[in-house]
Design an enzyme around this catalytic site. Structure first.
Site, mmCIF file in Angstrom:
data_model
loop_
_atom_site.group_PDB
_atom_site.id
_atom_site.type_symbol
_atom_site.label_atom_id
_atom_site.label_comp_id
_atom_site.label_asym_id
_atom_site.label_seq_id
_atom_site.Cartn_x
_atom_site.Cartn_y
_atom_site.Cartn_z
ATOM 1 N N VAL A 24 -13.701 7.345 -40.986
ATOM 2 C CA VAL A 24 -12.470 7.620 -41.723
ATOM 3 C C VAL A 24 -11.706 6.301 -41.814
ATOM 4 C CG1 VAL A 24 -10.304 8.954 -41.774
ATOM 5 C CG2 VAL A 24 -12.373 9.950 -40.728
ATOM 6 N N CYS A 25 -11.122 6.019 -42.984
ATOM 7 C CA CYS A 25 -10.193 4.892 -43.109
ATOM 8 C C CYS A 25 -10.893 3.575 -42.718
ATOM 9 C CB CYS A 25 -8.982 5.201 -42.218
ATOM 10 S SG CYS A 25 -7.467 4.301 -42.548
ATOM 11 N N THR A 26 -10.253 2.718 -41.964
ATOM 12 C CA THR A 26 -10.871 1.439 -41.604
ATOM 13 C C THR A 26 -11.977 1.572 -40.553
ATOM 14 O OG1 THR A 26 -9.135 0.982 -39.985
ATOM 15 C CG2 THR A 26 -8.819 0.087 -42.194
ATOM 16 N N GLY A 49 -11.886 7.922 -47.219
ATOM 17 C CA GLY A 49 -10.780 7.024 -47.527
ATOM 18 C C GLY A 49 -9.752 7.008 -46.412
#
Lengths: 228, 228
Positions: free
Chosen positions: B102-104, B152
């Site tokens: 998820v995300c970074t 994202g």
């Protein structure tokens, strides 16, 4: 700073952790906010998942809150009849700018008589419980009635958090938080409400929840009778 | 039961807690799932909020995972160059059904060379970092490339979790979880992505993130150089 906005999220055993962690992320994204996780004692509470949650303050030490938020979960069954919790909520509500909840957290606010004569949201499986406390059940995702702002089930906590920031601060500030959290949801299916879920999926959930739902209604009736 | 599906979510200092708690709620809603919060040691890690997270197992004791999920947050800056973390991910990835983020979190998978030549999603502010590791940045909410499934920014973890359950089990099971979580999102504004946010809101965030963004890119380049 003494001028910071103070947010308090109630935590308790058998909390549905996402009910709390959604608004926690939103509130914590407000520059200068002070956020508290509040329980009777500083002692880890076990959520509905493997995540245990360590409160950051106690009922006794909690500062006056600008926003109080009661998350939901099966643990709210017990809170509806817990005077220590209900008294804490009533005391804080008297001085708060907004009194809020996610999911079945609204049942606890209702049991504390903080929603009487108002409308409120809750998890779709619990809408029959609110009228027990003289509260009109709303199927809105986020329901605003005066300074009471209540959200629907579990994931509604993110929508609730953004709504609270918008009401408390302003829309631009809430939009900046939405962008930071990339809250641009894209559910892969359209099964997120009883109105849109496939009939067999709804029937499966209703069957699984039947015993817990009946127990919750009984406990709510007992709590309402005791308080009246 | 040894036949349970095993889910492992990496936890670490300065994790963005909602990156983890979103998929945690989804995975934990799967009947019979075993979910682990994994870190180097059993020692609470501080998230980006007041929530501290206690790991449930260590790299050394973690069972073979069916699904591994790496959440994001500023803490991923350090993980990109942390061999103990990268080696753990590589070892688990070799036996996992799905390797996710998820995300970074995808930057950490990329630094572990687990996304090389593939496409992956990340937070909108980090899409320039993935190519440093030979990964094609995708602006999809959830990006599937073989058994790599990446989400994202932050709130995308819920969409990711449901997608993983659908791929791993079946669509009906994922829909039942969506209904249970009342995941029927209704953002009060449409500012959740750089493409839809008001220009002044986007500019504000870009200004606030500038220093951290430059630091992240430098650390990614150093990690990529070291690994090649």
């Amino acid at each position: 700073m003494s001028s910071s906005l103070q947010f308090g999220l109630l935590v308790f055993p058998r909390i549905t952790q996402l009910d709390m962690t959604g608004p926690l992320q939103v509130f914590s994204s407000l520059p200068g906010a002070e956020v508290h996780l509040v329980w009777k004692r500083i002692e880890a509470v076990q959520s509905d998942t493997v995540l245990s949650i360590l409160p950051t303050t106690t009922f006794a030490d909690c500062p006056r809150l600008d926003v109080i938020c009661v998350p939901g979960g099966y643990g709210t069954d017990d809170l509806m009849g817990d005077d220590e919790v209900l008294n804490f909520l009533r005391t804080q509500a008297a001085g708060a700018k907004f009194v809020t909840s996610v999911c079945t957290g609204s049942l606890v606010l209702a049991a504390a008589r903080l929603l009487e004569g108002r409308k409120a949201a809750t998890h779709w499986s619990a809408i029959d419980v609110l009228p027990v406390f003289g509260v009109t059940a709303s199927r809105e995702r986020v329901c605003i009635d005066g300074n009471r702002i209540t959200g629907g089930g579990i994931t509604a906590g993110i929508d609730l958090g953004l709504t609270v920031i918008s009401e408390l601060v302003d829309r631009r500030t809430a939009e900046a938080i939405q962008l930071r959290l990339e809250y641009n949801p894209a559910p892969p299916f359209n099964a997120g409400s009883p109105e849109t879920a496939p009939a067999d999926v709804l029937a499966l959930l209703q069957e699984r929840m039947k015993v817990a739902k009946a127990r919750r209604l009984d406990l709510a009736k007992a709590a309402a009778a005791r308080a009246s």
